[in-house]
Design an enzyme around this catalytic site. Structure first.
Site, short mmCIF file in Angstrom:
data_model
loop_
_atom_site.label_atom_id
_atom_site.label_comp_id
_atom_site.label_asym_id
_atom_site.label_seq_id
_atom_site.Cartn_x
_atom_site.Cartn_y
_atom_site.Cartn_z
N ARG A 208 0.84 -1.19 0.00
CA ARG A 208 0.00 0.00 0.00
C ARG A 208 0.88 1.25 0.00
O ARG A 208 1.99 1.24 0.49
CB ARG A 208 -0.91 0.03 1.23
CG ARG A 208 -1.92 -1.10 1.31
CD ARG A 208 -2.76 -0.96 2.57
NE ARG A 208 -3.80 -1.97 2.66
CZ ARG A 208 -3.66 -3.15 3.24
NH1 ARG A 208 -2.48 -3.48 3.80
NH2 ARG A 208 -4.65 -4.01 3.28
N LYS A 249 -2.95 -1.57 8.39
CA LYS A 249 -4.40 -1.45 8.30
C LYS A 249 -5.11 -2.55 9.08
O LYS A 249 -6.09 -2.30 9.78
CB LYS A 249 -4.82 -1.48 6.83
CG LYS A 249 -6.30 -1.19 6.60
CD LYS A 249 -6.62 -1.08 5.12
CE LYS A 249 -8.08 -0.73 4.90
NZ LYS A 249 -8.39 -0.61 3.46
N ARG A 330 -1.05 -1.04 -6.87
CA ARG A 330 -1.42 -2.22 -6.06
C ARG A 330 -2.49 -3.05 -6.77
O ARG A 330 -2.42 -4.28 -6.79
CB ARG A 330 -1.89 -1.74 -4.69
CG ARG A 330 -2.37 -2.81 -3.72
CD ARG A 330 -2.61 -2.13 -2.38
NE ARG A 330 -3.41 -2.92 -1.46
CZ ARG A 330 -2.95 -3.86 -0.65
NH1 ARG A 330 -1.66 -4.14 -0.66
NH2 ARG A 330 -3.75 -4.51 0.17
N HIS A 353 -4.58 -8.97 2.82
CA HIS A 353 -6.02 -8.98 3.06
C HIS A 353 -6.37 -10.10 4.04
O HIS A 353 -5.74 -11.15 4.05
CB HIS A 353 -6.79 -9.19 1.76
CG HIS A 353 -6.79 -7.98 0.87
ND1 HIS A 353 -7.05 -8.05 -0.48
CD2 HIS A 353 -6.54 -6.68 1.14
CE1 HIS A 353 -6.97 -6.83 -1.00
NE2 HIS A 353 -6.67 -6.00 -0.04
N TYR A 363 -9.89 -5.66 -6.02
CA TYR A 363 -8.56 -5.56 -6.60
C TYR A 363 -8.35 -6.37 -7.87
O TYR A 363 -7.58 -6.00 -8.72
CB TYR A 363 -7.49 -5.98 -5.58
CG TYR A 363 -7.28 -4.93 -4.54
CD1 TYR A 363 -6.28 -3.97 -4.68
CD2 TYR A 363 -8.07 -4.87 -3.41
CE1 TYR A 363 -6.08 -3.00 -3.73
CE2 TYR A 363 -7.89 -3.90 -2.45
CZ TYR A 363 -6.89 -2.96 -2.62
OH TYR A 363 -6.70 -1.99 -1.68
#
Length: 388
Positions: A208, A249, A330, A353, A363
Protein backbone atom coordinates in the site's frame (compact mmCIF):
# COMPACT_ATOMS: atom_id res chain seq x y z
CA UNK A 1 -60.46 33.96 41.20
CA UNK A 2 -57.52 32.46 39.24
CA UNK A 3 -56.62 29.00 40.40
CA UNK A 4 -53.13 28.77 41.91
CA UNK A 5 -50.75 26.50 40.00
CA UNK A 6 -49.67 23.35 41.84
CA UNK A 7 -46.18 23.11 43.29
CA UNK A 8 -43.76 21.75 40.68
CA UNK A 9 -45.90 22.82 37.72
CA UNK A 10 -43.72 25.86 37.08
CA UNK A 11 -44.78 29.44 36.65
CA UNK A 12 -46.64 31.40 34.00
CA UNK A 13 -46.58 35.19 33.68
CA UNK A 14 -46.95 37.93 31.11
CA UNK A 15 -43.77 39.72 30.05
CA UNK A 16 -44.79 43.27 29.14
CA UNK A 17 -41.46 44.09 27.52
CA UNK A 18 -41.41 41.05 25.25
CA UNK A 19 -45.18 40.96 24.83
CA UNK A 20 -45.19 37.21 25.38
CA UNK A 21 -46.34 34.72 27.98
CA UNK A 22 -43.38 33.17 29.81
CA UNK A 23 -43.50 29.64 31.29
CA UNK A 24 -40.80 28.79 33.82
CA UNK A 25 -39.75 25.56 35.48
CA UNK A 26 -37.47 25.23 38.51
CA UNK A 27 -35.40 22.05 38.10
CA UNK A 28 -33.38 22.20 41.28
CA UNK A 29 -29.76 23.20 41.67
CA UNK A 30 -26.56 22.54 39.72
CA UNK A 31 -23.35 21.24 41.41
CA UNK A 32 -22.29 24.81 42.24
CA UNK A 33 -25.57 25.49 44.06
CA UNK A 34 -27.03 27.72 41.35
CA UNK A 35 -30.76 27.34 40.76
CA UNK A 36 -31.60 25.64 37.43
CA UNK A 37 -34.46 27.44 35.67
CA UNK A 38 -35.71 26.77 32.17
CA UNK A 39 -38.15 28.97 30.30
CA UNK A 40 -40.54 28.63 27.42
CA UNK A 41 -42.43 31.44 25.77
CA UNK A 42 -45.42 31.85 23.52
CA UNK A 43 -47.84 34.40 22.17
CA UNK A 44 -50.67 32.74 24.06
CA UNK A 45 -51.03 31.06 27.43
CA UNK A 46 -51.68 27.73 25.71
CA UNK A 47 -48.51 27.94 23.64
CA UNK A 48 -46.44 28.84 26.68
CA UNK A 49 -48.03 26.04 28.74
CA UNK A 50 -47.26 23.52 26.00
CA UNK A 51 -43.65 24.61 25.99
CA UNK A 52 -43.63 24.22 29.76
CA UNK A 53 -45.13 20.72 29.54
CA UNK A 54 -42.43 19.72 27.08
CA UNK A 55 -39.75 20.95 29.47
CA UNK A 56 -41.30 19.09 32.41
CA UNK A 57 -41.77 15.92 30.34
CA UNK A 58 -38.09 15.94 29.40
CA UNK A 59 -37.19 16.43 33.03
CA UNK A 60 -39.37 13.53 34.16
CA UNK A 61 -37.77 11.34 31.47
CA UNK A 62 -34.42 12.02 33.06
CA UNK A 63 -33.21 14.34 30.32
CA UNK A 64 -31.50 17.63 30.82
CA UNK A 65 -33.33 20.37 28.98
CA UNK A 66 -31.49 21.34 25.83
CA UNK A 67 -31.39 24.98 24.82
CA UNK A 68 -34.28 25.58 22.46
CA UNK A 69 -31.91 27.31 20.03
CA UNK A 70 -29.46 24.38 19.82
CA UNK A 71 -29.13 23.65 16.10
CA UNK A 72 -27.76 20.90 13.89
CA UNK A 73 -24.79 23.16 13.16
CA UNK A 74 -24.10 23.44 16.89
CA UNK A 75 -24.16 19.64 17.22
CA UNK A 76 -21.87 19.12 14.22
CA UNK A 77 -19.37 21.78 15.32
CA UNK A 78 -19.34 20.34 18.83
CA UNK A 79 -18.57 16.88 17.42
CA UNK A 80 -15.82 18.25 15.18
CA UNK A 81 -14.26 20.10 18.12
CA UNK A 82 -14.46 17.37 20.77
CA UNK A 83 -15.74 14.12 19.28
CA UNK A 84 -12.73 13.39 17.08
CA UNK A 85 -10.06 13.62 19.76
CA UNK A 86 -7.28 11.12 19.20
CA UNK A 87 -8.19 10.50 15.56
CA UNK A 88 -5.71 10.75 12.71
CA UNK A 89 -5.27 14.27 11.33
CA UNK A 90 -6.38 13.08 7.89
CA UNK A 91 -9.62 11.73 9.37
CA UNK A 92 -10.30 15.00 11.19
CA UNK A 93 -9.66 17.03 8.04
CA UNK A 94 -11.88 14.79 5.92
CA UNK A 95 -14.77 14.90 8.41
CA UNK A 96 -14.45 18.66 8.71
CA UNK A 97 -14.57 19.18 4.95
CA UNK A 98 -17.57 16.87 4.50
CA UNK A 99 -19.47 18.44 7.39
CA UNK A 100 -18.89 22.03 6.36
CA UNK A 101 -19.49 21.46 2.66
CA UNK A 102 -22.50 19.15 2.81
CA UNK A 103 -24.09 18.86 6.27
CA UNK A 104 -24.08 22.35 7.76
CA UNK A 105 -25.13 24.31 4.63
CA UNK A 106 -28.19 22.08 4.11
CA UNK A 107 -29.31 21.26 7.66
CA UNK A 108 -27.28 23.48 9.98
CA UNK A 109 -29.97 26.07 10.66
CA UNK A 110 -32.51 23.43 11.74
CA UNK A 111 -33.09 23.21 15.48
CA UNK A 112 -31.80 19.81 16.52
CA UNK A 113 -34.91 18.87 18.49
CA UNK A 114 -37.03 19.67 15.40
CA UNK A 115 -34.90 17.64 12.98
CA UNK A 116 -37.05 14.86 11.52
CA UNK A 117 -36.34 11.68 9.61
CA UNK A 118 -38.10 13.28 6.62
CA UNK A 119 -35.60 16.16 6.72
CA UNK A 120 -32.72 13.69 6.60
CA UNK A 121 -34.32 11.59 3.84
CA UNK A 122 -34.88 14.65 1.64
CA UNK A 123 -31.33 15.85 2.27
CA UNK A 124 -29.80 12.49 1.33
CA UNK A 125 -32.03 12.17 -1.74
CA UNK A 126 -30.90 15.59 -2.97
CA UNK A 127 -27.24 14.78 -2.35
CA UNK A 128 -27.60 11.42 -4.14
CA UNK A 129 -28.06 13.31 -7.42
CA UNK A 130 -24.47 14.56 -7.35
CA UNK A 131 -22.47 12.48 -4.85
CA UNK A 132 -21.19 8.91 -4.96
CA UNK A 133 -22.63 6.28 -2.65
CA UNK A 134 -19.43 6.23 -0.62
CA UNK A 135 -19.55 10.00 -0.08
CA UNK A 136 -23.22 9.74 0.90
CA UNK A 137 -22.29 7.15 3.50
CA UNK A 138 -19.57 9.45 4.81
CA UNK A 139 -21.78 12.54 5.22
CA UNK A 140 -24.55 10.41 6.77
CA UNK A 141 -21.97 9.09 9.23
CA UNK A 142 -20.83 12.61 10.12
CA UNK A 143 -24.38 13.73 10.87
CA UNK A 144 -25.24 10.49 12.67
CA UNK A 145 -22.21 10.69 14.95
CA UNK A 146 -22.89 14.37 15.67
CA UNK A 147 -26.48 13.73 16.71
CA UNK A 148 -25.49 10.62 18.66
CA UNK A 149 -23.02 12.70 20.66
CA UNK A 150 -25.65 15.38 21.26
CA UNK A 151 -28.12 12.72 22.37
CA UNK A 152 -25.60 11.35 24.88
CA UNK A 153 -25.39 14.85 26.31
CA UNK A 154 -29.17 15.22 26.54
CA UNK A 155 -29.46 17.79 23.78
CA UNK A 156 -32.08 15.72 21.97
CA UNK A 157 -34.26 12.74 22.87
CA UNK A 158 -33.48 10.42 20.00
CA UNK A 159 -31.31 10.13 16.94
CA UNK A 160 -33.54 10.22 13.86
CA UNK A 161 -30.51 10.06 11.54
CA UNK A 162 -29.85 6.49 12.60
CA UNK A 163 -33.30 5.54 11.34
CA UNK A 164 -32.58 6.76 7.80
CA UNK A 165 -31.05 4.60 5.09
CA UNK A 166 -28.42 5.85 2.67
CA UNK A 167 -29.72 5.87 -0.93
CA UNK A 168 -27.76 4.76 -3.97
CA UNK A 169 -25.59 7.60 -5.22
CA UNK A 170 -23.73 8.28 -8.43
CA UNK A 171 -21.06 5.94 -9.71
CA UNK A 172 -17.71 6.84 -8.19
CA UNK A 173 -14.42 6.80 -10.06
CA UNK A 174 -13.68 3.10 -10.59
CA UNK A 175 -10.21 1.84 -9.76
CA UNK A 176 -8.19 0.56 -12.68
CA UNK A 177 -5.30 -1.82 -13.22
CA UNK A 178 -2.45 -1.53 -15.67
CA UNK A 179 -2.09 -4.11 -18.39
CA UNK A 180 1.34 -5.68 -18.84
CA UNK A 181 2.11 -3.34 -21.76
CA UNK A 182 1.00 -0.31 -19.75
CA UNK A 183 3.02 -1.47 -16.73
CA UNK A 184 6.15 -1.73 -18.88
CA UNK A 185 5.49 1.77 -20.22
CA UNK A 186 5.09 3.14 -16.70
CA UNK A 187 8.33 1.53 -15.50
CA UNK A 188 10.20 2.88 -18.51
CA UNK A 189 8.81 6.41 -18.09
CA UNK A 190 9.69 6.42 -14.38
CA UNK A 191 13.38 5.73 -14.98
CA UNK A 192 15.52 8.67 -13.95
CA UNK A 193 12.76 10.30 -11.88
CA UNK A 194 12.62 10.64 -8.09
CA UNK A 195 9.68 8.20 -8.09
CA UNK A 196 11.42 5.38 -9.95
CA UNK A 197 12.18 3.20 -6.92
CA UNK A 198 8.80 3.93 -5.35
CA UNK A 199 6.88 2.93 -8.49
CA UNK A 200 8.91 -0.25 -9.04
CA UNK A 201 8.50 -1.43 -5.44
CA UNK A 202 4.77 -0.55 -5.34
CA UNK A 203 4.05 -2.33 -8.63
CA UNK A 204 6.17 -5.42 -8.02
CA UNK A 205 5.28 -6.05 -4.35
CA UNK A 206 1.70 -4.73 -4.07
CA UNK A 207 2.46 -2.76 -0.89
CA UNK A 208 0.00 0.00 0.00
CA UNK A 209 1.08 3.59 -0.52
CA UNK A 210 0.73 4.32 3.20
CA UNK A 211 2.96 1.31 3.92
CA UNK A 212 5.69 2.44 1.52
CA UNK A 213 5.67 5.98 2.87
CA UNK A 214 6.35 4.56 6.34
CA UNK A 215 8.95 1.98 5.20
CA UNK A 216 12.32 2.41 6.96
CA UNK A 217 15.74 1.11 5.99
CA UNK A 218 15.94 -1.09 9.07
CA UNK A 219 13.00 -3.04 7.60
CA UNK A 220 14.74 -3.53 4.23
CA UNK A 221 17.08 -6.51 3.81
CA UNK A 222 18.68 -6.14 0.39
CA UNK A 223 21.25 -8.86 1.08
CA UNK A 224 18.71 -11.17 2.63
CA UNK A 225 19.58 -13.09 5.77
CA UNK A 226 21.88 -15.96 4.65
CA UNK A 227 22.60 -16.98 8.26
CA UNK A 228 18.92 -17.47 9.10
CA UNK A 229 17.41 -20.94 9.30
CA UNK A 230 16.23 -21.35 6.63
CA UNK A 231 18.24 -18.66 4.75
CA UNK A 232 16.10 -15.70 3.67
CA UNK A 233 16.09 -14.01 0.27
CA UNK A 234 16.21 -10.20 0.00
CA UNK A 235 12.96 -8.94 1.48
CA UNK A 236 11.12 -6.06 3.14
CA UNK A 237 9.20 -6.18 6.40
CA UNK A 238 5.87 -4.43 5.87
CA UNK A 239 5.16 -3.88 9.54
CA UNK A 240 4.31 -0.19 9.65
CA UNK A 241 2.13 2.41 7.93
CA UNK A 242 1.49 6.12 8.23
CA UNK A 243 -1.67 5.43 10.21
CA UNK A 244 -1.92 6.80 13.74
CA UNK A 245 0.39 4.79 15.98
CA UNK A 246 2.18 3.33 12.96
CA UNK A 247 0.04 0.18 12.80
CA UNK A 248 -0.81 -1.50 9.53
CA UNK A 249 -4.40 -1.45 8.30
CA UNK A 250 -5.20 -4.91 9.70
CA UNK A 251 -3.35 -7.59 11.64
CA UNK A 252 -2.80 -9.63 8.47
CA UNK A 253 -1.38 -6.59 6.71
CA UNK A 254 1.74 -7.06 8.85
CA UNK A 255 3.75 -9.25 6.52
CA UNK A 256 7.24 -9.90 5.13
CA UNK A 257 7.67 -9.98 1.35
CA UNK A 258 10.53 -11.33 -0.74
CA UNK A 259 11.81 -8.73 -3.20
CA UNK A 260 11.95 -9.32 -6.95
CA UNK A 261 15.45 -8.73 -8.37
CA UNK A 262 14.35 -5.51 -10.04
CA UNK A 263 13.23 -4.12 -6.67
CA UNK A 264 16.59 -5.01 -5.12
CA UNK A 265 18.38 -3.08 -7.88
CA UNK A 266 16.30 0.09 -7.58
CA UNK A 267 16.48 0.07 -3.77
CA UNK A 268 20.29 -0.04 -3.91
CA UNK A 269 20.10 2.96 -6.25
CA UNK A 270 17.66 4.66 -3.88
CA UNK A 271 20.06 4.10 -0.98
CA UNK A 272 22.90 5.73 -2.91
CA UNK A 273 20.78 8.61 -4.20
CA UNK A 274 19.52 9.34 -0.71
CA UNK A 275 23.12 9.51 0.50
CA UNK A 276 23.82 12.25 -2.04
CA UNK A 277 20.63 14.06 -0.99
CA UNK A 278 21.81 13.92 2.61
CA UNK A 279 25.12 15.51 1.69
CA UNK A 280 23.45 18.20 -0.43
CA UNK A 281 20.95 19.08 2.30
CA UNK A 282 23.61 19.42 5.00
CA UNK A 283 22.14 20.84 8.22
CA UNK A 284 18.66 20.91 6.67
CA UNK A 285 18.51 17.12 6.55
CA UNK A 286 16.02 15.51 8.96
CA UNK A 287 16.89 11.90 9.65
CA UNK A 288 13.84 9.64 9.96
CA UNK A 289 15.37 6.51 8.45
CA UNK A 290 12.76 6.50 5.70
CA UNK A 291 13.34 4.70 2.41
CA UNK A 292 11.17 7.21 0.53
CA UNK A 293 11.47 10.80 1.72
CA UNK A 294 11.73 14.37 0.51
CA UNK A 295 15.01 15.91 -0.59
CA UNK A 296 15.69 16.87 3.05
CA UNK A 297 14.61 13.57 4.62
CA UNK A 298 11.09 14.57 5.64
CA UNK A 299 8.16 12.11 5.38
CA UNK A 300 6.08 12.29 2.22
CA UNK A 301 2.35 12.85 2.38
CA UNK A 302 -0.25 11.48 -0.02
CA UNK A 303 -0.35 14.71 -2.03
CA UNK A 304 3.45 14.71 -2.51
CA UNK A 305 3.38 11.14 -3.79
CA UNK A 306 0.39 11.63 -6.11
CA UNK A 307 1.89 14.77 -7.67
CA UNK A 308 5.32 13.18 -8.20
CA UNK A 309 3.72 9.97 -9.49
CA UNK A 310 1.76 11.79 -12.17
CA UNK A 311 4.80 13.84 -13.09
CA UNK A 312 6.79 10.62 -13.56
CA UNK A 313 4.07 9.18 -15.81
CA UNK A 314 3.63 12.20 -18.05
CA UNK A 315 5.76 10.67 -20.84
CA UNK A 316 4.48 7.09 -20.50
CA UNK A 317 3.25 5.80 -23.84
CA UNK A 318 -0.50 5.19 -23.94
CA UNK A 319 -1.01 6.53 -20.40
CA UNK A 320 -2.91 9.66 -19.37
CA UNK A 321 -1.12 10.46 -16.10
CA UNK A 322 -4.04 12.49 -14.71
CA UNK A 323 -6.27 9.41 -14.79
CA UNK A 324 -4.04 7.28 -12.54
CA UNK A 325 -3.21 7.28 -8.83
CA UNK A 326 -0.41 5.52 -6.90
CA UNK A 327 -2.83 3.08 -5.22
CA UNK A 328 -3.65 1.61 -8.63
CA UNK A 329 -0.17 0.14 -8.77
CA UNK A 330 -1.42 -2.22 -6.06
CA UNK A 331 -4.48 -3.07 -8.14
CA UNK A 332 -2.18 -3.74 -11.06
CA UNK A 333 -0.04 -6.08 -8.94
CA UNK A 334 -3.10 -8.17 -8.10
CA UNK A 335 -4.32 -8.27 -11.69
CA UNK A 336 -0.92 -9.22 -13.14
CA UNK A 337 -0.53 -12.09 -10.68
CA UNK A 338 -4.10 -13.24 -11.33
CA UNK A 339 -3.47 -13.23 -15.08
CA UNK A 340 -0.48 -15.53 -14.48
CA UNK A 341 -2.65 -18.02 -12.63
CA UNK A 342 -1.54 -17.33 -9.04
CA UNK A 343 -4.23 -18.64 -6.64
CA UNK A 344 -6.46 -15.98 -5.11
CA UNK A 345 -5.61 -17.14 -1.58
CA UNK A 346 -1.91 -16.54 -2.22
CA UNK A 347 -2.56 -13.10 -3.71
CA UNK A 348 -4.60 -12.20 -0.61
CA UNK A 349 -1.64 -13.14 1.60
CA UNK A 350 0.72 -11.04 -0.51
CA UNK A 351 -1.40 -7.89 -0.32
CA UNK A 352 -2.28 -8.39 3.36
CA UNK A 353 -6.02 -8.98 3.06
CA UNK A 354 -7.82 -10.88 5.82
CA UNK A 355 -9.70 -12.93 3.22
CA UNK A 356 -10.17 -13.35 -0.52
CA UNK A 357 -13.43 -11.38 -0.84
CA UNK A 358 -11.87 -7.91 -1.03
CA UNK A 359 -9.06 -9.16 -3.25
CA UNK A 360 -11.53 -10.58 -5.75
CA UNK A 361 -14.21 -7.88 -5.65
CA UNK A 362 -12.06 -4.75 -5.43
CA UNK A 363 -8.56 -5.56 -6.60
CA UNK A 364 -8.77 -8.30 -9.24
CA UNK A 365 -9.87 -6.71 -12.59
CA UNK A 366 1.75 -14.44 8.41
CA UNK A 367 5.16 -12.61 8.93
CA UNK A 368 7.40 -15.70 8.61
CA UNK A 369 8.29 -17.44 6.45
CA UNK A 370 8.98 -14.84 3.77
CA UNK A 371 6.26 -15.02 1.12
CA UNK A 372 8.20 -15.59 -2.09
CA UNK A 373 5.47 -16.22 -4.66
CA UNK A 374 5.13 -12.58 -5.72
CA UNK A 375 8.87 -12.10 -6.19
CA UNK A 376 9.25 -15.27 -8.25
CA UNK A 377 6.35 -14.47 -10.57
CA UNK A 378 7.35 -10.80 -10.92
CA UNK A 379 10.88 -11.84 -11.86
CA UNK A 380 9.31 -13.84 -14.67
CA UNK A 381 7.09 -10.96 -15.80
CA UNK A 382 9.62 -8.14 -15.54
CA UNK A 383 13.11 -9.28 -16.49
CA UNK A 384 15.96 -8.01 -14.33
CA UNK A 385 17.23 -4.62 -15.47
CA UNK A 386 20.77 -3.92 -16.76
CA UNK A 387 23.55 -5.04 -14.47
CA UNK A 388 24.89 -2.34 -12.21
Amino acid sequence: MTKRRSRGDGGLHWDEKRQRWIATANLGFDPSGKRIVRRGSGRTKTEAKNKLKEVLRDYEDGLAIAPTGYTVADAVNDWLAYGLAGRDLGTVENCTILSRNHVIPALGARKLRDLSAEDVDRWLAAKAKTLSTRTLQAIHSCLNRSVKRAMARDKVKRNVVELCSVPQGQMGRPSKALTFAQAEAVLKAAEGTSMHAYIVVALLTGARTEELRALTWDHVFLKGQPDADPPQLPHIAVWRSVRRGGDTKTRKSRRTLALPARCVDVLWEQFEDQGWDRLAAGDKWEEHGLVFSSAVGKPLDATNVRRAFRQALKDAEGINADEWTPRELRHSFVSLLSDRGVPLEEISRLVGHSGTAVTEEVYRKQIRPVIQTGAVVMDGIFKRGPER
